[in-house]
Enzyme design. Structure first.
Site, mmCIF file in Angstrom:
data_model
loop_
_atom_site.group_PDB
_atom_site.id
_atom_site.type_symbol
_atom_site.label_atom_id
_atom_site.label_comp_id
_atom_site.label_asym_id
_atom_site.label_seq_id
_atom_site.Cartn_x
_atom_site.Cartn_y
_atom_site.Cartn_z
ATOM 1 N N GLU A 101 0.763 -1.340 0.066
ATOM 2 C CA GLU A 101 0.109 -0.147 0.029
ATOM 3 C C GLU A 101 1.036 1.259 0.154
ATOM 4 O O GLU A 101 2.060 1.025 0.534
ATOM 5 C CB GLU A 101 -0.819 -0.123 1.185
ATOM 6 C CG GLU A 101 -1.683 1.181 1.516
ATOM 7 C CD GLU A 101 -2.999 1.193 0.492
ATOM 8 O OE1 GLU A 101 -2.546 1.522 -0.859
ATOM 9 O OE2 GLU A 101 -3.948 1.011 0.521
ATOM 10 N N ASP A 102 0.409 2.319 -0.712
ATOM 11 C CA ASP A 102 1.157 3.598 -0.767
ATOM 12 C C ASP A 102 1.132 4.287 0.568
ATOM 13 O O ASP A 102 2.012 4.697 1.337
ATOM 14 C CB ASP A 102 0.804 4.375 -1.835
ATOM 15 C CG ASP A 102 -0.924 4.680 -1.998
ATOM 16 O OD1 ASP A 102 -1.519 4.092 -1.151
ATOM 17 O OD2 ASP A 102 -1.005 5.374 -3.066
ATOM 18 N N LYS A 133 -0.372 7.805 8.376
ATOM 19 C CA LYS A 133 -0.702 8.856 8.836
ATOM 20 C C LYS A 133 -1.643 8.642 10.045
ATOM 21 O O LYS A 133 -2.836 8.452 9.957
ATOM 22 C CB LYS A 133 -1.793 9.690 7.893
ATOM 23 C CG LYS A 133 -0.951 10.407 6.953
ATOM 24 C CD LYS A 133 -2.050 11.277 6.098
ATOM 25 C CE LYS A 133 -1.502 12.046 5.118
ATOM 26 N NZ LYS A 133 -3.034 12.827 4.315
ATOM 27 N N VAL A 155 -0.317 14.617 0.428
ATOM 28 C CA VAL A 155 0.993 14.235 -0.079
ATOM 29 C C VAL A 155 0.918 13.673 -1.581
ATOM 30 O O VAL A 155 -0.184 13.057 -1.766
ATOM 31 C CB VAL A 155 1.938 13.426 0.551
ATOM 32 C CG1 VAL A 155 2.341 14.293 1.735
ATOM 33 C CG2 VAL A 155 1.407 12.133 0.987
#
Length: 181
Positions: A101-102, A133, A155
């Site tokens: 996952e990014d 996050k 981002v």
């Protein structure tokens, strides 16, 4: 309307730091799984750059698959609704699967994917995320391998986008919303 051509992007994590951390994440995954085959399942589209760099650190015991979900659309906030746009192509049964996952924001998308993939009976199921996050988390989800913890900022770069722009940046940068009109 979003005007991306004039938006300001400040570097949050540079390309060198990303490369070093990706190499370490691959080493950690290989250490935990050992010599057994590994299936990396990339969550498209954002994780494709991360996956490409990550898989280069594995030997011939790695294979790849892809799934695509959507919870953002063209905006900067998650809709909270997870849609599967493309499912994986192979069986997970008995395999060591790592979801790539990014970014983990609310955790809702990843929790949904983990639940879905566990139903397919993999031998093991782990999660690697380039970015985390924690202050935006709404769903408690365990991330086995985290590249970087970041503040609650929007981002882009290194595969992450807004309205399909900025994925090609070699770094992770903060997009300033005041520059969008």
């Amino acid at each position: 309307m979003i005007t991306l051509e004039t938006a300001r992007v400040d570097v949050l994590i540079d390309a060198e730091a990303i490369a070093a951390r990706v190499a370490q994440l691959a080493k950690d995954i290989q250490h935990d799984i050992g010599d057994e085959p590994i299936l990396l399942v990339a969550v498209l589209k954002g994780s494709f750059v991360f996956l490409a760099d990550l898989c280069r650190h594995f030997g011939s015991n790695v294979s790849l698959d892809f799934l695509q979900v959507s919870s953002y659309g063209d905006g900067t906030k998650s809709s909270g609704i997870v849609q599967i746009l493309k499912d994986i192509d192979q069986s997970l049964e008995g395999k060591n699967v790592v979801i790539v996952e990014d970014i983990v924001d609310t955790g809702a998308t990843l929790a949904h994917l983990r639940e879905l993939l566990w139903l397919r009976q993999p031998k093991s199921l782990r999660i690697v995320a380039l970015l985390n996050k924690p202050e935006t988390r709404k769903v408690d989800i365990r991330i086995d391998y985290v590249g970087f913890e970041i503040p609650n900022q929007f981002v882009v770069g290194y595969g992450l986008d807004i309205a399909e722009k900025y994925r090609n940046l070699p770094f992770v940068g903060v997009l300033h919303p005041e520059d969008l009109s």
